[in-house]
Design a protein around this motif. Structure first.
Motif, short mmCIF file in Angstrom:
data_model
loop_
_atom_site.label_atom_id
_atom_site.label_comp_id
_atom_site.label_asym_id
_atom_site.label_seq_id
_atom_site.Cartn_x
_atom_site.Cartn_y
_atom_site.Cartn_z
N ALA A 1 0.84 -1.21 0.00
CA ALA A 1 0.00 0.00 0.00
C ALA A 1 0.86 1.25 0.00
CB ALA A 1 -0.92 -0.01 1.22
N THR A 2 1.93 1.26 0.77
CA THR A 2 2.81 2.43 0.82
C THR A 2 3.49 2.66 -0.52
OG1 THR A 2 3.23 2.04 3.18
CG2 THR A 2 4.80 3.44 2.00
N LEU A 3 3.99 1.59 -1.16
CA LEU A 3 4.62 1.72 -2.47
C LEU A 3 3.61 2.21 -3.51
CD1 LEU A 3 6.80 -1.54 -2.55
CD2 LEU A 3 7.61 0.83 -2.35
N ARG A 4 2.37 1.73 -3.40
CA ARG A 4 1.32 2.16 -4.35
C ARG A 4 1.01 3.64 -4.18
NH1 ARG A 4 -0.53 3.48 -7.92
NH2 ARG A 4 -2.29 2.85 -9.20
N ILE A 5 0.99 4.12 -2.94
CA ILE A 5 0.75 5.55 -2.68
C ILE A 5 1.89 6.38 -3.25
CG2 ILE A 5 0.71 7.29 -0.85
CD1 ILE A 5 -0.94 5.44 0.82
N GLU A 6 3.12 5.96 -3.01
CA GLU A 6 4.28 6.71 -3.50
C GLU A 6 4.30 6.75 -5.03
OE1 GLU A 6 7.56 4.75 -1.70
OE2 GLU A 6 7.29 5.72 0.26
N ARG A 7 3.97 5.62 -5.66
CA ARG A 7 3.96 5.59 -7.12
C ARG A 7 2.84 6.46 -7.68
NH1 ARG A 7 3.24 -0.18 -9.78
NH2 ARG A 7 1.05 0.29 -9.39
N GLY A 8 1.64 6.39 -7.04
CA GLY A 8 0.52 7.20 -7.49
C GLY A 8 0.79 8.68 -7.31
N ALA A 9 1.42 9.05 -6.20
CA ALA A 9 1.73 10.46 -5.97
C ALA A 9 2.76 10.97 -6.98
CB ALA A 9 2.27 10.64 -4.55
N LYS A 10 3.71 10.10 -7.34
CA LYS A 10 4.73 10.51 -8.31
C LYS A 10 4.10 10.71 -9.69
CE LYS A 10 8.64 8.52 -7.76
NZ LYS A 10 9.74 7.50 -7.76
N GLU A 11 3.15 9.83 -10.04
CA GLU A 11 2.48 9.95 -11.34
C GLU A 11 1.66 11.22 -11.44
OE1 GLU A 11 0.20 6.41 -11.57
OE2 GLU A 11 1.90 5.10 -12.06
N ASN B 1 -1.23 11.34 3.82
CA ASN B 1 -1.28 11.22 2.37
C ASN B 1 -2.52 10.47 1.89
OD1 ASN B 1 1.37 12.39 1.98
ND2 ASN B 1 2.17 10.52 2.92
N PHE B 2 -3.45 10.14 2.80
CA PHE B 2 -4.59 9.33 2.38
C PHE B 2 -5.51 10.13 1.47
CE2 PHE B 2 -8.95 7.77 2.94
CZ PHE B 2 -8.78 6.51 2.43
N GLN B 3 -5.61 9.71 0.24
CA GLN B 3 -6.50 10.30 -0.74
C GLN B 3 -6.71 9.24 -1.83
OE1 GLN B 3 -4.50 13.38 -3.05
NE2 GLN B 3 -2.60 12.83 -2.00
N TYR B 4 -7.59 9.53 -2.75
CA TYR B 4 -7.86 8.54 -3.79
C TYR B 4 -6.63 8.38 -4.69
CZ TYR B 4 -9.86 6.07 -7.71
OH TYR B 4 -10.10 5.14 -8.70
N ILE B 5 -6.10 7.18 -4.73
CA ILE B 5 -4.95 6.88 -5.58
C ILE B 5 -5.35 5.92 -6.69
CG2 ILE B 5 -2.64 5.85 -5.67
CD1 ILE B 5 -2.65 8.50 -4.25
N SER B 6 -6.01 4.82 -6.29
CA SER B 6 -6.44 3.83 -7.27
C SER B 6 -7.63 3.07 -6.71
CB SER B 6 -5.30 2.86 -7.60
OG SER B 6 -5.05 2.02 -6.49
N LEU B 7 -8.36 2.41 -7.58
CA LEU B 7 -9.53 1.64 -7.16
C LEU B 7 -9.11 0.48 -6.27
CD1 LEU B 7 -12.56 1.11 -7.37
CD2 LEU B 7 -12.11 -0.25 -9.43
N ARG B 8 -8.01 -0.20 -6.63
CA ARG B 8 -7.56 -1.34 -5.84
C ARG B 8 -7.22 -0.94 -4.42
NH1 ARG B 8 -2.89 -4.56 -8.75
NH2 ARG B 8 -2.25 -2.44 -9.30
N LEU B 9 -6.52 0.19 -4.27
CA LEU B 9 -6.13 0.65 -2.95
C LEU B 9 -7.35 1.06 -2.12
CD1 LEU B 9 -3.52 1.03 -1.38
CD2 LEU B 9 -3.51 3.42 -2.10
N THR B 10 -8.32 1.70 -2.76
CA THR B 10 -9.54 2.10 -2.06
C THR B 10 -10.36 0.89 -1.63
OG1 THR B 10 -9.59 4.14 -3.37
CG2 THR B 10 -11.63 3.51 -2.23
#
Length: 455
Positions: A57-67, A151-160
């Motif tokens: 989940a942390t890696l997914r947040i970091e990747r989504g924020a970078k994108e 940093n909790f915000q909408y990043i992706s459907l899978r994460l939500t």
């Protein structure tokens, strides 16, 4: 109406079967292991699984924020200002050296000295090392609890979806299970200690009391999905001594009492807590004080001294900080428990906030709200270190002994050793602290003046 009867009967049968299965699972996997003090390792597997999910989940947040070019908030674990351990005199000399061509010890006072106090004041406003100990520890990674991540915000459907699934698991499965276990543990503690209390004093009563306490506290530990690692158990507190530990949460008592048999010290309460206190004191010599007696230091010291002088009595469990600290530091120990001349058994408790924050911010949350937050966390993971026993040295006073014990606990638990009083959580800074800084500065000036007079 009669057509519904078979369906109603089916529902009742299914409900009965479900409750029977649930009770059997609780009995086999939780209650029976708690009685014998064993574990099947299920909680350890659960913890390792959670760690893998948190990392993903942390890696997914970091990747989504970078994108999306979103800046990520990173907590300042060691503070936002780099501070070096230098003395007041050294820092003032450094300021004088950089701002004046005169000899460092020539003037009694220089206007540039005020910059030291201005800088210290601004540093304290920006990065106060005391008040931040009374708020929850910040996490570097997300643990799928929305209350612990900036940093909790909408990043992706899978994460939500994963976060929503976590909410359902914690509130719809873990919470009811934990409430049932807590109710079972507390009920058995009240009933068991009340029954044991009617037995005549002797080894049989002491044996039963010890195992009833251990069994019930271990059930309560499982009610929090607590995963505890005990180190150096050969140093566990012995009869006639005092066990002192850093204080983060009311559950510190349960954490320690699930591995040892202690006499508790505290104020008499009403309500459910009062019922528990009256029950357990029948089976074990706890030391309870009336509200009017708590402020009488001499009476408290007398009762504690009488207890520790009897080497057949259980070790007393005390938290000398007097309030809950957020498990990043250890604050000033009250000297009372170090004045009575007993052997002190230090214990360091360190919680892992990745799975759930054990810190009780009593000025922000009531006990019920706090317990709800605890029971809806993923787990409570902590390490407990039993340190070698310590005794007061002949040349030490109680304050020096308390500081030595506190330093040992902080060093072992990886905590910051602070001299500040935890009472600052609710009170203003005492004049004595302000006067201490004034004396240090005046000593610098007076010292310079005396040195000049001698020359």
């Amino acid at each position: 109406m009669f057509l519904l009867l078979p369906f109603d009967s089916l529902v009742v049968n299914l409900l009965g079967i479900s409750l029977t299965v649930l009770f059997t699972l609780l009995l086999v996997f939780i209650i029976v292991p708690a009685i014998f003090g064993v574990s099947f390792g299920i909680r350890r597997i659960y913890m390792k699984t959670l760690l893998k999910i948190f990392r993903w989940a942390t890696l997914r947040i970091e990747r989504g924020a970078k994108e999306k070019n979103h800046p990520l908030y990173k907590p300042y674990v060691n503070g936002i200002i780099a501070k070096e351990p230098t003395s007041l005199e050294e820092e003032i000399k450094e300021i004088r050296r950089s701002g004046s061509s005169k000899a460092l010890d020539a003037p009694e006072f220089e206007l540039s000295d005020i910059f030291y106090f201005c800088r210290k004041g601004i540093e304290t406003i920006m990065d106060d090392e005391v008040t931040k100990r009374f708020s929850a520890e910040e996490l570097e990674s997300w643990n799928l609890l929305s209350r612990t991540n900036y940093n909790f915000q909408y990043i992706s459907l899978r994460l939500t979806v994963l976060w929503g699934l976590g909410v359902l698991i914690r509130y719809c499965f873990l919470l009811p299970l934990r409430i049932a276990l807590a109710f079972t543990g507390i009920s058995l503690l009240v009933v068991g200690t009340s029954v044991v209390g009617y037995l005549p004093s002797g080894r049989w009563k002491e044996f039963l009391s010890k195992h009833v306490h251990l069994m019930c506290y271990r059930i309560c530990v499982r009610a929090l999905t607590a995963i505890i690692t005990y180190h150096d158990q050969e140093n566990r507190p012995q009869n006639g001594g005092i066990c002192v530990a850093n204080h983060t949460s009311p559950i510190d008592v349960i954490i320690l009492a699930s591995d040892g048999y202690y006499a508790m010290v505290g104020q008499i309460h009403g309500g459910l807590m009062g019922v528990i206190q009256r029950a357990v004191v029948k089976a074990c010599p706890h030391v309870w004080f009336e509200r009017s007696e708590v402020k009488d230091r001499h009476l408290v010291a007398k009762r504690l001294t009488e207890h520790v002088q009897d080497k057949s009595k259980l070790p007393i469990l005390i938290f000398p900080e007097g309030t809950c600290i957020n498990n990043t530091s250890v604050m000033m120990f009250k000297k009372g428990s170090f004045e009575i001349g007993a052997t002190v058994y230090p214990v360091a408790i360190k919680y892992d906030p990745q799975f759930g924050d054990a810190f009780w911010n009593s000025s922000k949350y009531g006990m019920v709200t706090y317990l709800l937050r605890m029971m809806t966390s993923w787990a409570i993971v902590c390490s407990v270190w039993y340190l070698p026993p310590m005794t007061r040295e002949p040349e030490e006073d109680a304050v020096q002994f308390a500081n030595r014990v506190k330093s040992a606990i902080a060093r072992q638990g990886g905590l910051v050793d602070l001299l500040w009083d935890g009472g600052l959580k609710r009170e203003k800074v005492k004049d004595a602290f302000k006067e201490e800084q004034q004396k240090l500065y005046s000593k610098t000036i007076v010292g310079n003046h005396k040195d000049r007079s001698r020359s």
